[in-house]
Design an enzyme around this catalytic site. Structure first.
Site, PDB file in Angstrom:
ATOM      1  CB  THR B 224      -0.818   0.045   1.320  1.00 31.15           C
ATOM      2  OG1 THR B 224      -1.289  -1.262   1.606  1.00 31.15           O
ATOM      3  CG2 THR B 224      -1.973   0.996   1.251  1.00 31.15           C
ATOM      4  NE  ARG B 252      -8.151  -8.647   0.916  1.00 28.58           N
ATOM      5  CZ  ARG B 252      -7.106  -7.850   1.112  1.00 28.58           C
ATOM      6  NH1 ARG B 252      -6.624  -7.129   0.129  1.00 28.58           N
ATOM      7  NH2 ARG B 252      -6.533  -7.774   2.297  1.00 28.58           N
ATOM      8  N   GLY B 254      -9.896  -4.978   0.844  1.00 31.45           N
ATOM      9  CA  GLY B 254      -9.061  -4.899   2.044  1.00 31.45           C
ATOM     10  C   GLY B 254      -9.344  -3.644   2.842  1.00 31.45           C
ATOM     11  CG  ASP B 255      -6.287  -2.120   5.512  1.00 32.49           C
ATOM     12  OD1 ASP B 255      -5.850  -2.693   4.489  1.00 32.49           O
ATOM     13  OD2 ASP B 255      -5.548  -1.468   6.282  1.00 32.49           O
ATOM     14  CB  THR B 275       0.830  -0.305   4.913  1.00 34.48           C
ATOM     15  OG1 THR B 275       1.342  -1.398   4.127  1.00 34.48           O
ATOM     16  CG2 THR B 275       1.895   0.108   5.916  1.00 34.48           C
ATOM     17  N   GLY B 276      -0.790  -3.148   5.694  1.00 34.31           N
ATOM     18  CA  GLY B 276      -0.566  -4.460   6.311  1.00 34.31           C
ATOM     19  C   GLY B 276      -1.617  -5.443   5.866  1.00 34.31           C
ATOM     20  N   GLY B 278      -4.763  -6.611   5.497  1.00 33.90           N
ATOM     21  CA  GLY B 278      -5.964  -5.794   5.571  1.00 33.90           C
ATOM     22  C   GLY B 278      -7.080  -6.355   6.417  1.00 33.90           C
TER      23      GLY B 278
END
Lengths: 358, 358
Positions: B224, B252, B254-255, B275-276, B278
């Site tokens: 990200t 999908r 994510g965050d 970032t990671g 999600g």
């Protein structure tokens, strides 16, 4: 689904044992029974069927009775599961299924129409014991979106799936698929036509946002069903399901499938389901904010719900409501609109159903 | 875009006046200049380009230099805007644009491939002054998704738009559209092939989740870019943009496009970009949780970031990091992975760039 049925069957067995104990205590020593009752773990359930400008003068007696009967049927479905020792997650799903299968609410069967004349459904569910969660957005062929959200939670490494991809996952999981025509109801279709006409007039006045200021349009646009439950094992769960927003464009996603906005559950604090003007509920992270106010600031559920729904969301310009149950079984049904379809039922079977403001 | 340019032009003018005053003070009375400097409003900026198993032994000197140079170019773009009196929102967008236009990061040009060999991009932005927000998920033809997220925020009544609907809105707003082929990079395509092979092997062992336990796969999957900024007017903003997850299925999400998980900004507290992994960042509502810990529990930014990234997310089983700047200009760059591409720059132009853990 196999896992779920297994868990349910297991709890069903335990519940029978519990009931047997209760009965034997009751019949032999009534005084002790009252004390014993306090040792039965607390449990409870609370539901909503949407918030908005719901006024008695606009509602026929017959329609009011239909709403009350369906709210009662829904909450009793979940209450029975909990009373029998079932899980909060199971109670939330089955209760929401009853409302999803009714044309009365904007979820499942009664979903409203998008601008293109289609129906796009969203749902989410969260397990307060594990903080695991599942959600789907923009599905068009899933009879009970809350069940698909549950499958995403337990049978995928994901939290949120959208559109065609979510439907592909549903097929693989054996979730019930319906023809999009299933979601056609004459009343919702007429709503779309009326709103299109009104928005067209208002767009001629060159302000797209005025459409949201018309209470008829706003209430027809929004609507959700939700449930929060505490089971005998002290586990909390919450879920939310919606048909989205009438006449919506651009594949808009509201708060219902957003964990922390539409749905949140945490055994340490509370289980919450939101209903209202989704954009404001996303910006305010309504469901999680109630939990954070309880955990970090020491507020009671009642205080936290009031703070968020009566102060923070109106300050942003939004409206709506929440239902919630905390880890001690305290319940909140807070809304800043004229009404909210709602019901709650506690361990002792006390049932309260409401539609309008008090 | 017109509104934005107008605001920028206005602040540009104010900034010129400020600069003129500074210069005259500096040249005439150096002692007073130091005091005057403290009256110049604080501002600052912090960025990330993804967190993961980023180890010096796996990185060539040449590639390391490319990353450092691009991080420096990106942050200096935003810093210059802020120094000239521009808004935090403008700084966040233009800084992220630099990273989106580079193939080095999993965002924009360097977006990873889905299971179907396509690229689906997500982004979100939030204005700490108004708590307004905009986000897009699953877009395939938008060169700079962060710019579309901004348009959703300022030119629609919505917060989150998805897929084809978001792209239709982009066309109407005149946002730059590219052929999906624009996102083809040989390196990312090779990553997809490698991951497909590895996942196939692991799927043969009948555990879909083991794919996530392979650090190579996980790091290739996630990535990200993000930025948080405080401008001279005391306004905070944050934004996040991503190419999603390599080999992802089922549309999908994510965050990154989820307000409160991937992005949050509130002038009262802090601006955060995550970032990671999600799914865990959604369940933990990472960006908003840092703000809530500061507002409700009185934690400093450093304490709140450490609590969430070093304790709460690992307790769920997730990993990743955040960058953040609070309303006083304090900066956090917290991660629980081996490394995180990152940089920060303060009012005095002090620049710090990092890639690995300390």
């Amino acid at each position: 689904m196999k896992k779920l049925l297994l868990v349910f069957a297991l709890f069903g067995t335990l519940a029978c044992n519990n009931s047997a104990e209760e009965n034997s205590v009751n019949s032999e020593t009534p005084e002790v029974a009252s004390e014993e009752k306090d040792t039965i773990p607390n449990f409870g359930i609370v539901i909503h069927g949407g918030a908005g400008t719901i006024l008695k003068e606009n509602m026929s007696d017959s329609l009011e009775q239909q709403y009350k009967a369906k709210l009662e049927e829904a909450i009793k479905t979940g209450h029975e599961i909990l009373a029998n020792g079932g899980t909060a997650l199971e109670a939330v799903q089955r209760t929401i299924n009853v409302m999803e299968n009714s044309p009365l609410f904007n979820a499942g069967k009664g979903a409203v129409f998008t601008n293109e004349g289609t129906n796009e459904l969203d749902a989410s569910i969260m397990d307060g014991a594990t903080l695991n969660a599942g959600a789907v957005a923009g599905v068009t062929t899933i009879k009970n979106p809350i069940n698909l959200a549950y499958e995403v939670m337990v049978n995928s490494e994901h939290v949120l799936l959208a559109g065609k991809g979510a439907e592909k996952f549903a097929e693989e999981q054996g979730i019930e698929i319906v023809d999009p025509q299933y979601f056609y109801t004459e009343e919702r279709y007429k709503s779309l036509q009326r709103i299109r006409e009104q928005e067209k007039t208002q767009l001629d006045h060159d302000d797209q946002k005025t459409a949201f200021l018309d209470p008829y349009i706003k209430d027809s646009k929004f609507g959700t069903v939700g449930c929060a439950a505490l089971d005998k094992n002290g586990n909390l769960a919450a879920g939310t399901s919606t048909g989205g927003m009438t006449n919506k464009r651009y594949n808009r996603i509201g708060d219902a499938p957003i964990i922390g906005a539409g749905t949140y559950a945490n055994n340490k604090t509370v289980a919450v389901s939101s209903t209202g003007w989704g954009e404001f509920f996303i910006r305010g992270m309504v469901a999680y904010d109630i939990s954070a106010l309880m955990e970090y600031k020491g507020l009671s559920l009642e205080e936290a719900a009031r703070e968020v729904i009566q102060k923070k969301i109106p300050a942003l310009g939004g409206d709506g409501g929440i239902i919630a149950i905390d880890h001690e079984g305290n319940v909140a049904m807070e809304f800043n609109t004229a009404g909210m379809y709602r019901a709650k039922m506690n361990r002792d079977g006390e049932l309260e159903i409401g539609i309008y403001g008090e």
